[in-house]
Motif scaffolding. Structure first.
Motif, PDB file in Angstrom:
ATOM      1  N   PRO A   1       1.711   3.064 -34.409  1.00 42.17           N
ATOM      2  CA  PRO A   1       1.082   3.133 -35.736  1.00 42.17           C
ATOM      3  C   PRO A   1      -0.330   2.559 -35.723  1.00 42.17           C
ATOM      4  N   ILE A   2      -1.047   2.832 -36.795  1.00 41.50           N
ATOM      5  CA  ILE A   2      -2.395   2.263 -36.947  1.00 41.50           C
ATOM      6  C   ILE A   2      -2.238   0.913 -37.626  1.00 41.50           C
ATOM      7  N   ILE A   3      -2.431  -0.148 -36.880  1.00 38.80           N
ATOM      8  CA  ILE A   3      -2.293  -1.507 -37.394  1.00 38.80           C
ATOM      9  C   ILE A   3      -3.635  -2.205 -37.277  1.00 38.80           C
ATOM     10  N   THR A   4      -4.092  -2.746 -38.373  1.00 39.10           N
ATOM     11  CA  THR A   4      -5.383  -3.439 -38.362  1.00 39.10           C
ATOM     12  C   THR A   4      -5.241  -4.753 -37.603  1.00 39.10           C
ATOM     13  N   PRO A   5      -6.020  -4.935 -36.547  1.00 32.31           N
ATOM     14  CA  PRO A   5      -5.905  -6.168 -35.764  1.00 32.31           C
ATOM     15  C   PRO A   5      -6.592  -7.334 -36.455  1.00 32.31           C
ATOM     16  N   MET A   6      -6.362  -8.508 -35.891  1.00 34.35           N
ATOM     17  CA  MET A   6      -7.036  -9.695 -36.404  1.00 34.35           C
ATOM     18  C   MET A   6      -8.516  -9.658 -36.010  1.00 34.35           C
ATOM     19  N   GLY A   7      -9.330 -10.390 -36.759  1.00 33.59           N
ATOM     20  CA  GLY A   7     -10.750 -10.467 -36.423  1.00 33.59           C
ATOM     21  C   GLY A   7     -11.578  -9.496 -37.239  1.00 33.59           C
ATOM     22  N   THR A   8     -12.855  -9.426 -36.897  1.00 31.17           N
ATOM     23  CA  THR A   8     -13.808  -8.602 -37.645  1.00 31.17           C
ATOM     24  C   THR A   8     -14.631  -7.772 -36.692  1.00 31.17           C
ATOM     25  N   VAL A   9     -14.774  -6.484 -37.021  1.00 25.82           N
ATOM     26  CA  VAL A   9     -15.698  -5.602 -36.312  1.00 25.82           C
ATOM     27  C   VAL A   9     -16.638  -5.016 -37.369  1.00 25.82           C
ATOM     28  N   THR A  10     -17.940  -5.091 -37.121  1.00 25.03           N
ATOM     29  CA  THR A  10     -18.913  -4.690 -38.144  1.00 25.03           C
ATOM     30  C   THR A  10     -19.650  -3.414 -37.764  1.00 25.03           C
ATOM     31  N   ILE A  11     -20.097  -2.724 -38.822  1.00 31.98           N
ATOM     32  CA  ILE A  11     -21.026  -1.597 -38.674  1.00 31.98           C
ATOM     33  C   ILE A  11     -22.324  -2.051 -39.336  1.00 31.98           C
ATOM     34  N   GLN A  12     -23.394  -2.077 -38.574  1.00 33.89           N
ATOM     35  CA  GLN A  12     -24.679  -2.516 -39.157  1.00 33.89           C
ATOM     36  C   GLN A  12     -25.546  -1.288 -39.439  1.00 33.89           C
ATOM     37  N   VAL A  13     -25.806  -1.075 -40.739  1.00 36.33           N
ATOM     38  CA  VAL A  13     -26.560   0.091 -41.183  1.00 36.33           C
ATOM     39  C   VAL A  13     -27.649  -0.377 -42.148  1.00 36.33           C
ATOM     40  N   ASN A  14     -28.904  -0.066 -41.818  1.00 36.54           N
ATOM     41  CA  ASN A  14     -30.032  -0.356 -42.718  1.00 36.54           C
ATOM     42  C   ASN A  14     -30.008  -1.817 -43.189  1.00 36.54           C
ATOM     43  N   ASN A  15     -29.795  -2.716 -42.193  1.00 41.14           N
ATOM     44  CA  ASN A  15     -29.805  -4.175 -42.428  1.00 41.14           C
ATOM     45  C   ASN A  15     -28.619  -4.684 -43.248  1.00 41.14           C
ATOM     46  N   GLU A  16     -27.604  -3.869 -43.440  1.00 44.30           N
ATOM     47  CA  GLU A  16     -26.384  -4.309 -44.106  1.00 44.30           C
ATOM     48  C   GLU A  16     -25.218  -4.202 -43.112  1.00 44.30           C
TER      49      GLU A  16
END
Length: 606
Positions: free
Chosen positions: A482-497
Motif C-alpha cells: 500500500p501507499i503509506i506516508t513515511p515519517m519525516g518531511t520531503v519538500t518541493i521548492q518552487v518559486n522560493n516556497e
C-alpha cells in the motif's frame, strides 16, 4: 581436523567465561544464562511419560496433580507450547490438542516410559508442521550441531548438549558458537572442560568459573533423558527413513527409543508425508509477488527479504525469453594451442540455473531469485515448462519434477556432480514419482529445493503489458504494497516556497482514484527519489507531472475540473491548463507550477 577449544582458548574466550559466570567466591549462588535450548521444556526432564495424563487433565478442565503439586507440570507444558492461558484458565494449545490426538491415534497416550521417544518424535513433527518458531529454532540449532561432529556421540554424552547451548551466549561482543560454525570446527562430546582447565591452568579466576560450569553440566546431565530423547527425535526428523530406522535399531540408543520400531517410524513418516534429504526444516521456499502502484517500495520490501542471503537478480523486459532466463550457447573467442584465436560455443547458465545450482549445493541456507518488473516480460514464454516447478509441497519443494533439456542436464552434471546432490535428487524423485533414477538419469530432472524462493515485483499500472494467465498467477503468493506516508518531511521548492511532497502524493492519488476508479495508476511516495529530502522542480515536472498528464489527466482536459490536477485558480475560479503551460521559453514556468500547487491546496512547509 581442528577442535573448537584448541582455537578458542585465548583471551576472547577467557573474557567470555568471566562475563558469563559471576565470581563463585563472592557470589556462590549466582546463576548464569543457560543459552540456546535443545528441548522445549523449562526443566531437565528425566522422562515425558506424564505428559499424556497432564494434557488429558487440562483437556477435561481438571487440575494437574503431580505429586501433590502441578505447578512444575504447568510450567513445562507452557514451555513446550502445549498449553496456554485463556481467561485465567489453562487450555490446550493447537499444538497440544493436535499432539494429544496423534498420540491417541498411535496408541501412545499413556504413561509408559518405553513410548517416550515415540511421543517426542510426533511432538517434533507436529510442531514443525505448525511452524512453531521455538521448535524451528531448536531444529535449526540441531542442524548446526550435526555439522560439528557425531550427533549420536553428543546425544549419548548429554553434558555436550548443555555445553553447546551455553556457547550460544553472546557476551563481551563474542559468541563462541558463531566461531565454531564459521570455521567449521569440530566439537568433542566429552572432556572439553578438562581441556579448558589445562589451557587456563595458571588463571585461578577462570578455573573457579569452569568448576561452576562443570557442576551445572553434571547436575543437568544427570537428569537429561528428556533432552536426549528430544534430540534423537530431531536427528530422526532430519534423516531419510532408511537411516532413521537404522539409527533407532542400533544397540547404543536402545535405552532411549524404548519400543519404537522401524515400522512405527515409517507410519509416522507416512503420516506427515515426510521427505528428508537433510534439508533445513526451518526454511520453506515460496513464490511471492509484491504488487502495487509505482513508487510504493515494492523493491525495497523484496530486497529486505533477500538481504544477507545468496541471491540472483533479473529484470524482465519484452525481449527476455527462456534462454536468457535459464541459459544458452554463446560463441566465445579462445586461444588454441597454436596461439590462434578460435570461436567455441559454450553453454552459459543464466539467473535461474545459476541460483538453482547454488541452492542445491547449500541446502542449509536460504537462496533467492529476485525478478524485478515480472509483468514487463512474457512470463509464459520466459518460464516455459519451469512454471510447473512453482507448485510447491508443504515443505517448500516442487510438487512436480520436470525433465531437463540436454544442455541443462549437461550443465548440472558438471556443476552438481557430488554424492550429496545425487542422493538428494534420487530421494526426491522417489518420493514424488515413486521412481528410482539410475545413475545416468540423476541430472535429467529439475525440481526446486525448499531453500530456494522466487520473489518478484510488479507495478499494477503496467499489468496490461503482458497479462498473466490464471494458471501462472495461482502458483504465487501475492503481497499488496500500500501507499503509506513515511515519517519525516520531503519538500518541493518552487518559486522560493516549500511544499509538502507527501501531501502532494496524497491529494494527487485522491484525484487519480476519482478519475480512473482504479488503484493501478496511483503514485507512491518513492515514485521519485528525493535528494537531501528535497525534490527539485525538474524532477517534479519532467517525471511526476509528465506521468500524471500523459497517463491520466490528458484525456480529462476541460472535464471534471474539480478532480483534475492540471488546474490553476484565477479570480477564485479553477481554470484547466495543459502540460505545456508548465514551460516557458527559458525552461520550467515556476509561477504556473506554483499556481497549480496552490489550486490543489498542497500544504506549505515553513
Amino acid at each position: 581436523m581442528m577442535f573448537w577449544n584448541t582455537l578458542l582458548s585465548g583471551k576472547a574466550l577467557a573474557d567470555w567465561i568471566m562475563a558469563l559466570v559471576a565470581d563463585p567466591v563472592a557470589n556462590p549462588n549466582a546463576r548464569f544464562d543457560k543459552g540456546q535450548k535443545l528441548d522445549p521444556f523449562q526443566t531437565s526432564m528425566r522422562d515425558a511419560k506424564g505428559i499424556s495424563a497432564w494434557l488429558s487433565d487440562v483437556e477435561q478442565g481438571r487440575l494437574i496433580n503431580r505429586g501433590g503439586n502441578g505447578n512444575q507440570a504447568y510450567t513445562d507444558l507452557k514451555g513446550a507450547f502445549l498449553i496456554e492461558e485463556h481467561q485465567g484458565a489453562h487450555v490446550l494449545s493447537i499444538l497440544g490438542r493436535n499432539v494429544l490426538n496423534k498420540w491417541r491415534q498411535a496408541g501412545i497416550d499413556n504413561s509408559n516410559e518405553n513410548d517416550d521417544f515415540s511421543r517426542m518424535l510426533l511432538l517434533v513433527l507436529e510442531a514443525r508442521t505448525l511452524s512453531i518458531q521455538a521448535y524451528l529454532d531448536m531444529l535449526t540449532f540441531w542442524s548446526e550441531i550435526r555439522e560439528s561432529g557425531s550427533p549420536i556421540s553428543f546425544i549419548l554424552n548429554p553434558e555436550s548438549l548443555y555445553l553447546m547451548g551455553l556457547l550460544c551466549n553472546e557476551l563481551t561482543g563474542f559468541k563462541p558458537w558463531d566461531v565454531i560454525k564459521r570455521n567449521s570446527l569440530q566439537f568433542q562430546a566429552n572432556g572439553t572442560i578438562d581441556q579448558l582447565r589445562d589451557a587456563y591452568r595458571t588463571n585461578n579466576n577462570i578455573l573457579s568459573r569452569l568448576d561452576k560450569i562443570e557442576v551445572w553440566l553434571q547436575n543437568s546431565a544427570s537428569r537429561a533423558s528428556g533432552r536426549q530423547k528430544f534430540c534423537l527425535a530431531m536427528e530422526c526428523a532430519f534423516a531419510p527413513i532408511g537411516e532413521a530406522t537404522a539409527l533407532i535399531e542400533s544397540q547404543n540408543v536402545t535405552d532411549l527409543v524404548g519400543v519404537c520400531t522401524g515400522d512405527r517410524l515409517k507410519l509416522f513418516f507416512d503420516e506427515y508425508d515426510l521427505f528428508n534429504i537433510r534439508q533445513n526444516y526451518a526454511i520453506k521456499g515460496e513464490n511471492r509477488i509484491f504488487y502495487g502502484a509505482p513508487g510504493t517500495g515494492k523493491s525495497t520490501q523484496a530486497k529486505k527479504i533477500i538481504r544477507g542471503s545468496v541471491f540472483e537478480v533479473v529484470t524482465f523486459h519484452p525481449a527476455t525469453d527462456y534462454s536468457s532466463f535459464v541459459g544458452y550457447y554463446k560463441p566465445i573467442s579462445i586461444e588454441n594451442n597454436a596461439g590462434e584465436q578460435v570461436v567455441q560455443y559454450t553453454y552459459q547458465a543464466q539467473h535461474f540455473l545459476r541460483i538453482y545450482v547454488k541452492a542445491w549445493k547449500d541446502l542449509a541456507n536460504k537462496h533467492y531469485l529476485l525478478i524485478e518488473e515480472i509483468n514487463r516480460g512474457n512470463c509464459a514464454k520466459i518460464f516455459g515448462d519451469i512454471f510447473q516447478l512453482l507448485d510447491r509441497d508443504d515443505q517448500g519443494f516442487s510438487d512436480y519434477v520436470i525433465n531437463a533439456d540436454s544442455d541443462v542436464s549437461e550443465y548440472l552434471r558438471k556443476n552438481l556432480n557430488n554424492a550429496e546432490y545425487k542422493s538428494s535428487i534420487r530421494e526426491l524423485v522417489l518420493h514424488k514419482n515413486n521412481v528410482s533414477l539410475h545413475e545416468d538419469e540423476l541430472f535429467s530432472v529439475l525440481a526446486l529445493p525448499n531453500n530456494l524462493s522466487i520473489i518478484a515485483t510488479m507495478n499494477t499500472s503496467d499489468q496490461s503489458l503482458f497479462p498473466m494467465d490464471s494458471a501462472f498467477k495461482r502458483r504465487w503468493n501475492w503481497s499488496y504494497t500500500p501507499i503509506i506516508t513515511p515519517m519525516g518531511t520531503v519538500t518541493i521548492q518552487v518559486n522560493n516556497e516549500r511544499y509538502d511532497w507527501f501531501d502532494f502524493v496524497q491529494k494527487a492519488n485522491k484525484k487519480i482514484s476519482l478519475v480512473t476508479e482504479s488503484e493501478d495508476k496511483k503514485i507512491g511516495n518513492y515514485f521519485v527519489k528525493p535528494l537531501d529530502q528535497r525534490i527539485d522542480v525538474d524532477t517534479l515536472v519532467n517525471k511526476v507531472m509528465f506521468y500524471l498528464w500523459n497517463d491520466i489527466f490528458k484525456e480529462e482536459y476541460g472535464y471534471d475540473i474539480e478532480n483534475n490536477i492540471f488546474v490553476i485558480s484565477e479570480n477564485d475560479e479553477l481554470k484547466p491548463i495543459l502540460y505545456s503551460d508548465l514551460y516557458q521559453e527559458a525552461g520550467i514556468n515556476e509561477i504556473t507550477l506554483q499556481k497549480l500547487l496552490e489550486a490543489n491546496k498542497i500544504a506549505k512547509i515553513n
